[in-house]
Enzyme design. Sequence first.
Site, PDB file in Angstrom:
ATOM      1  N   THR A  70       0.816  -1.212   0.000  1.00 44.46           N
ATOM      2  CA  THR A  70       0.000   0.000   0.000  1.00 44.46           C
ATOM      3  C   THR A  70       0.851   1.265   0.000  1.00 44.46           C
ATOM      4  OG1 THR A  70      -0.180   0.028   2.418  1.00 44.46           O
ATOM      5  CG2 THR A  70      -1.878  -1.180   1.215  1.00 44.46           C
ATOM      6  N   ASP A  71       0.194   2.380  -0.353  1.00 45.47           N
ATOM      7  CA  ASP A  71       0.875   3.673  -0.354  1.00 45.47           C
ATOM      8  C   ASP A  71       0.448   4.477   0.872  1.00 45.47           C
ATOM      9  OD1 ASP A  71      -1.681   4.653  -0.894  1.00 45.47           O
ATOM     10  OD2 ASP A  71      -1.248   5.130  -2.983  1.00 45.47           O
ATOM     11  N   ALA A  72       0.847   5.733   0.940  1.00 40.60           N
ATOM     12  CA  ALA A  72       0.535   6.584   2.090  1.00 40.60           C
ATOM     13  C   ALA A  72      -0.963   6.805   2.269  1.00 40.60           C
ATOM     14  CB  ALA A  72       1.249   7.932   1.945  1.00 40.60           C
ATOM     15  N   GLY A  73      -1.725   6.597   1.193  1.00 37.42           N
ATOM     16  CA  GLY A  73      -3.180   6.752   1.270  1.00 37.42           C
ATOM     17  C   GLY A  73      -3.902   5.493   1.711  1.00 37.42           C
TER      18      GLY A  73
ATOM     19  N   VAL B 272      -4.041   2.606   0.083  1.00 38.84           N
ATOM     20  CA  VAL B 272      -4.517   1.766  -1.015  1.00 38.84           C
ATOM     21  C   VAL B 272      -3.313   1.132  -1.703  1.00 38.84           C
ATOM     22  CG1 VAL B 272      -6.605   3.151  -1.372  1.00 38.84           C
ATOM     23  CG2 VAL B 272      -4.555   3.650  -2.694  1.00 38.84           C
TER      24      VAL B 272
END
Length: 150
Positions: free
Chosen positions: A31-34, A36
């Site tokens: 996942t990324d910082a968001g 997702v």
Amino acid sequence: MQPKTVPDAGGESLPASSRFSLSVRVYYEDTDAGGVVYYANYLKFCERTRTEWLRALGVAQHALLDEQGVGFVVRSVQADYRAPARLDDALEVSARIASRRRASLVFDHEIRRGGELLFTAQVLVACVDMRRMKPAALPASLHALLESPA
């Protein structure tokens, strides 16, 4: 001649040219910082599925490289991100050969969460003589496995 079959994720046997699927769990590292799945990781999931498809056919990529000097490289990708996958999602990643030529295969990929379509891609994979970095014909053994109709 009977079509070569490979097991799908449910353990059923399918013709080699049918859709092959792999179950993938989304980990924190995907996942990324968001929160997702990072966009490039969808392509990694597709790569993993193509590799497992070859393995299910009995094709060892290291043997192709060691014995025949050929490997597979992605030449182009068209991707459509439809909905986000998130941490802990159970995904089904599928691959189906859309077309093949003497030295390449085009795969249609889908990534689903349950019945929801999250991602689609069309990936052109070229067979390459790795010593010369030039196109090479698909290995005869793989070509024979794909000869049977879907």
